[in-house]
Write an enzyme that holds these catalytic residues in place. Sequence first.
Site, short mmCIF file in Angstrom:
data_model
loop_
_atom_site.label_atom_id
_atom_site.label_comp_id
_atom_site.label_asym_id
_atom_site.label_seq_id
_atom_site.Cartn_x
_atom_site.Cartn_y
_atom_site.Cartn_z
N CYS A 131 -10.27 16.88 -91.41
CA CYS A 131 -9.11 16.09 -91.81
C CYS A 131 -9.54 14.81 -92.51
O CYS A 131 -10.60 14.25 -92.20
CB CYS A 131 -8.27 15.73 -90.59
SG CYS A 131 -7.75 17.14 -89.63
N ILE A 192 -17.33 28.48 -90.02
CA ILE A 192 -16.94 27.38 -90.89
C ILE A 192 -15.42 27.28 -90.99
O ILE A 192 -14.72 28.26 -90.73
CB ILE A 192 -17.52 27.58 -92.32
CG1 ILE A 192 -17.00 28.88 -92.93
CG2 ILE A 192 -19.05 27.53 -92.30
CD1 ILE A 192 -17.36 29.11 -94.40
N GLY A 266 -9.83 35.07 -88.98
CA GLY A 266 -8.80 34.24 -89.58
C GLY A 266 -7.88 34.96 -90.53
O GLY A 266 -6.91 35.61 -90.13
#
Length: 303
Positions: A131, A192, A266
Amino acid sequence: MVDLSVNLAGMKMDNPVVPASGTFGFGKEFKDYYDINILGSFSFKGTTKDERFGNPTPRIAECKNGMINAVGLQNPGVHHVIEHELPEMMEYFNKKVIANVSGFSVEDYAYTCELLDKEEQVGILEVNVSCPNVHGGGMSFGTQPEAASEVTRAVKAVTTKPVFIKLSPNVTDIVSIAKACEDAGADGICLINTLLGMRIDIKRRCPVIANKMGGFSGDAVFPVALRMVYQVAKACNIPVMGCGGVSTAKDVIEMMMAGATAVQVGAANLINPYACKEIIEALPCECEKLGITKISDIIGVVD
């Protein structure tokens, strides 16, 4: 019979397969497709201190062998998650979950993690340091060892459960950042996160997504993720969760041979809601073909 169980920083799991945050919500969307209790665990939707609407639309762009997203951490905020999502989750998932946490300041991370650390359902805190640091000129916390270690120390100071730091691949030296997190007290590393990507609408002559750039994920990133998992697992003495482009049981085995103790899935969940179920069901057969009787024995076997 193949033993698929693994021990992830003290959290015992029936198998190493974990749906990645951002692709599985809080599990509600998938529980009607299959019994999600077959999962090793799952990392729930990235949670911040306050509610976030996210980025403007369009947020998704298709790519060859992958996708770009710029959702922008849309979530109801930590207090809503604790009051509503976690109690509901107990009704359909009977294992410990991984709480994915994001923030825009060190204080944000510490505040949110301290609250989630107290929740019974949470087994591991997964701290996303990709972030932008609002007090550091917008640079991601995960791109500098000093910033990543500062977040790690702050979170560890207010929590008791294992803390995994989820790192960005958009750096030149992933090992130095991972080691900085380890030195600051991290119990594990997850990597990652997505690569930074972009698509252009050639008819309209403008970016496809409103945010211009976003996170690139999917099959195409697997070799990059595997390389980074290998490098970090060799350099650090804490467990690694591998993530990035995993879509088959063979991918899981490859990630574990590179050094991952558990493996997150994912983008594959967004393409096929049964992806994790199919991977778990295929794992024993793939292990048997390779003479693997205990999957934890292959963690980091590649020199």
